[in-house]
Design an enzyme around this catalytic site. Structure first.
Site, PDB file in Angstrom:
ATOM      1  CG  HIS A 155     -34.416 -25.209  31.782  1.00  0.00           C
ATOM      2  ND1 HIS A 155     -34.105 -23.938  31.332  1.00  0.00           N
ATOM      3  CD2 HIS A 155     -34.603 -25.966  30.660  1.00  0.00           C
ATOM      4  CE1 HIS A 155     -34.107 -23.925  30.016  1.00  0.00           C
ATOM      5  NE2 HIS A 155     -34.401 -25.145  29.579  1.00  0.00           N
ATOM      6  CG  ASP A 212     -30.378 -25.800  25.620  1.00  0.00           C
ATOM      7  OD1 ASP A 212     -30.181 -27.016  25.729  1.00  0.00           O
ATOM      8  OD2 ASP A 212     -31.512 -25.305  25.478  1.00  0.00           O
ATOM      9  CG  ASP A 260     -32.137 -27.380  22.673  1.00  0.00           C
ATOM     10  OD1 ASP A 260     -31.043 -26.780  22.688  1.00  0.00           O
ATOM     11  OD2 ASP A 260     -32.860 -27.464  23.684  1.00  0.00           O
ATOM     12  CG  HIS A 285     -34.881 -23.858  25.763  1.00  0.00           C
ATOM     13  ND1 HIS A 285     -34.673 -25.151  25.320  1.00  0.00           N
ATOM     14  CD2 HIS A 285     -36.071 -23.468  25.246  1.00  0.00           C
ATOM     15  CE1 HIS A 285     -35.693 -25.528  24.568  1.00  0.00           C
ATOM     16  NE2 HIS A 285     -36.551 -24.533  24.500  1.00  0.00           N
TER      17      HIS A 285
END
Length: 311
Positions: A126, A163, A244, A165
């Site tokens: 990120h 991921d 995740d 995200h």
């Protein structure tokens, strides 16, 4: 197969508070499980060294790096955003995480390992060129990619991010760069809500609906990623390995299981064998359920070692 396992005890010194999901317990749980299963003993274990300022500046703006250093407190925590807090040891840990990714590239490009798993934190995907967010300070996979190009002359590489995200930081750094193919699967309409609608020829966004499980994930990756990878013919594969997306993880609503992480790892290894002489470096990103994260990493490492998986 020679699989290297890179980590460092000092990454545990980064701690964003007792109730924060990105905790030092993540790596402790992974190590305990891998020791119990015997997989860790089958790897070539070594410690990371910190990334240098020059290595970080290949992907991050100097002013951003200076600003982060100025915000580091002598004690306690400084909030950068609602999710991300910096403490006295945070940047040291982040430099070690990025340094592990660099060392992983050196190992595979120097033919001293077939593949590498970097068991590090804080995560990195990120972190944008000029912005820390989503638990991330330095973009580990981007630092590794830039090092591969400058130090080893890699002309084409691929970053595969699975991921829950989207890897917005990686997209921010490499969007529009024809040398770096970025494939990112993630939960649709979910954090970080950035870089979702742009059109860049080197970016393959693969959104998945909340509740999607193995079938949808595998179909989407085969449909979206494989044709792009075959066109790109990467000389190195880098994985942003986020666990995740597991059905039990508290931070997302996808429904993958451990064998899906074995499957995606095997797929990436197949591509690496065809185009990159097998060179692959995996870097830990998300995964916050302390019981399922170690099992997912176990499945991932089982694939890296070339073993069959038994769920």
């Amino acid at each position: 197969m020679i699989t290297s396992y890179l980590t460092h005890p000092h990454v545990a010194l980064h701690d964003m508070g007792p109730h924060h999901p990105e905790s030092p317990m993540r790596l402790e749980a992974i190590r305990a499980r891998l020791m119990l299963s015997g997989l860790l003993q089958q790897t070539m274990q070594s410690e990371a060294t910190p990334a240098s300022l020059h290595e970080l500046e290949r992907v991050h703006a100097p002013d951003y790096l200076s600003s982060l250093a100025l915000q580091r407190p002598q004690s306690g925590l400084q909030e950068l955003d609602t999710d991300t807090r910096i403490g006295p040891h945070s940047l040291n840990a982040a430099a070690l995480a990025a340094g592990a990714a660099i060392k992983g590239v050196d190992l595979v490009c120097g033919n001293r390992a077939d593949n590498v798993f970097c068991a590090v934190r804080p995560p990195g995907h990120h972190a944008e060129r000029e912005l820390a967010m989503g638990f991330c300070f330095y973009n580990n996979v981007a630092v590794a990619a830039a090092h591969a190009r400058e130090a080893h002359g890699i002309e084409r590489l691929a970053i595969l991010d699975f991921d829950v995200h989207q890897g917005n930081g990686t997209l921010d750094i490499f969007r529009g760069d024809p040398a770096v193919l970025v494939c990112s699967s993630y939960q649709q309409a979910f954090y970080p809500w950035r870089y979702l609608h742009g059109e860049w020829p080197n970016v393959v966004n693969t959104p998945l609906a909340a509740g999607d499980g193995s079938r949808a994930f595998r179909h989407a990756v085969e449909r979206d990623w494989l044709p792009a990878l075959e066109r790109h013919k990467p000389q190195l594969i880098l994985l942003s390995s986020g666990f995740d997306a597991h059905r039990d993880d508290p931070l997302g609503q996808l429904a993958l299981d451990h064998d899906d992480f074995y499957w995606i790892t095997t797929l990436a290894m197949d591509v690496a064998r065809r185009h990159a002489g097998g060179k692959l470096v995996s870097i830990l990103e998300g995964g916050y359920h302390l019981k399922t994260l170690p099992l997912s990493v176990e499945a991932h490492l089982t694939a890296l070692l070339g073993h069959p998986y038994r769920s």
